[in-house]
Design an enzyme around this catalytic site. Structure first.
Site, short mmCIF file in Angstrom:
data_model
loop_
_atom_site.label_atom_id
_atom_site.label_comp_id
_atom_site.label_asym_id
_atom_site.label_seq_id
_atom_site.Cartn_x
_atom_site.Cartn_y
_atom_site.Cartn_z
N ARG A 93 0.84 -1.19 0.00
CA ARG A 93 0.00 0.00 0.00
C ARG A 93 0.87 1.23 0.00
O ARG A 93 1.45 1.60 1.02
CB ARG A 93 -0.93 -0.03 1.22
N HIS A 136 -3.35 4.22 4.88
CA HIS A 136 -4.47 3.28 5.00
C HIS A 136 -5.77 3.97 4.62
O HIS A 136 -6.60 3.42 3.90
CB HIS A 136 -4.57 2.74 6.42
N TYR A 176 4.71 4.74 11.22
CA TYR A 176 5.02 3.32 11.37
C TYR A 176 5.84 2.72 10.22
O TYR A 176 6.14 1.53 10.23
CB TYR A 176 3.73 2.49 11.55
#
Length: 400
Positions: A287, A291, A300
């Protein structure tokens, strides 16, 4: 006594006996990944008999380009406060578009939330996208869903549901119904590797395996369940190993390789339909976007990690392959992208001006006549909005 037990219990038949304690560990499982295009868009096996014609290939390419343009515009719209929420599919377009292209129009699609590319390929219009995301009175969901919760009966695309993983056992049930009705169709069920941690995943796969349901479970393993990396979700060999554990035919594929995804899905569909059985496809992808518009991936993962995956961009990779085959008309593609940007912006401006649904719609479509307690709650809601109008859009209390 032992011989009789082995003979009578079917679940023991065919098991190899041993007098040695053997522990089967993860290292003994080696699930390969199908790849037909390398990262430079060069076909790895020149002799592979690919069942992908020029018309389909170009349609896949344009659908991926459209999806990315739509994503970019709608992320900007959310940042401007024009819509409340959005989920982009940047980096995963090959997994969703190429897999949808390998299906029949009669096949049912049950999506998670990042499969807008499949809808694009099936012909969902820009106006339909916009009306749903702006929750206006032209939205078939009547404004009751969050943005990106699409659904279209004519295109055999089941309406998206927010709770994670609910579509997985539903897909097994729907596919079982297709089989019982004698339909020459299957169900495609999309989800991410994070959803495979839900109980619904295990129930759905087991149900499909035991009842021999013609369903393809398509897992987009993009490395992160929102902010949780795969290595913190599970210790096994991805999601593919789980399919094997449940007795489901399994394929692992490079999810950024259009022709590999197309070939894997095509093959999976043939098996599911011919043998009335489930197939699990694990598409290994990444990705590139956040998100959702509520997420900040810088917390992260590193920029270096993202940069490495940018080099595996599925759209650029496929374009190189098309160009090498003489199937890429750059001038036509540039014109398509320019027209698409204008079309998306025009449709966006139109949709945000369309009135929202009457507030009465909130208690309709479940009961033939709304019961007294829902009517009472509706009256209380209207009173509340009228008392505090400054906290609600001016159109919130529109009466039929």
């Amino acid at each position: 006594m032992t011989d009789k037990l082995v003979k009578d219990r079917n679940h023991l038949s065919g098991i190899k006996m041993t007098n040695t304690v053997n522990i089967i560990d993860n290292g003994l499982i080696d699930i390969p990944m199908l790849q037909l295009l390398d990262e430079d868009g060069i076909q790895t096996d020149k002799n592979y008999a690919l069942k992908l014609d020029k018309k389909t290939a170009v349609n896949i390419h344009y659908s991926m380009e459209y999806t990315r343009l739509l994503d970019d515009r709608m992320i900007g719209s959310q940042r401007q406060g024009r819509i409340s929420f959005y989920l982009a599919s940047r980096g995963e377009e090959a997994a969703t578009v190429a897999s949808a292209a390998a299906l029949s129009e009669l096949d049912m699609i049950m999506s998670q939330y990042r499969e807008q590319g499949a809808l694009v390929y099936r012909g969902y219009t820009t106006d339909q996208f916009m009306d749903q995301m702006f929750s206006n009175e032209l939205d078939p969901n009547k404004g009751r869903q969050m943005p990106i919760h699409y659904g279209d009966k004519a295109l055999n695309f089941m309406t998206i549901s927010s709770p994670l993983g609910t579509q997985i056992p539903q897909a097994s049930g729907y596919a079982y119904g297709q089989k019982m009705a004698g339909k020459q169709a299957i169900t495609m069920c999309y989800f991410g590797e994070g959803a495979a941690s839900e109980g619904d995943f295990h129930a759905g796969l087991n149900m499909a395996a035991v009842l021999n349901c013609p369903v393809i479970f398509f897992c987009r393993n993009n490395g992160y369940a929102i902010s949780t990396p795969a290595e913190e979700q599970f210790a096994g060999d991805g999601i593919a190993s789980r399919g094997i554990g449940y007795g489901v035919r399994t394929i692992r594929v490079d999810g950024n390789d259009v022709i590999a995804v197309y070939a894997a899905t095509q093959h999976a569909r043939e098996i599911a339909l011919a043998e009335n059985c489930p197939v699990l496809i694990e598409a290994m992808t990444y990705r590139l976007a956040a998100h959702s518009t509520s997420d900040d991936p810088s917390g992260y993962r590193s920029k270096d990690e993202e940069a490495k995956w940018q080099l595996k961009d599925p759209i650029l990779r496929f374009a190189k392959w098309l160009d090498a085959k003489g199937w890429l008309d750059q001038a036509a593609l540039d014109k398509f992208k320019e027209d698409t940007r204008e079309q998306i912006l025009s449709s966006l401006k139109r949709a945000e001006k369309v009135a929202i649904n009457p507030i009465e719609d909130i208690i309709e479509d479940v009961y033939d006549t709304p019961p007294w307690h829902l009517q009472k709650q509706l009256t209380e809601l209207k009173t509340h909005i009228q008392k505090y109008p400054q906290h609600y859009p001016k159109t919130s209390g529109r009466i039929k």
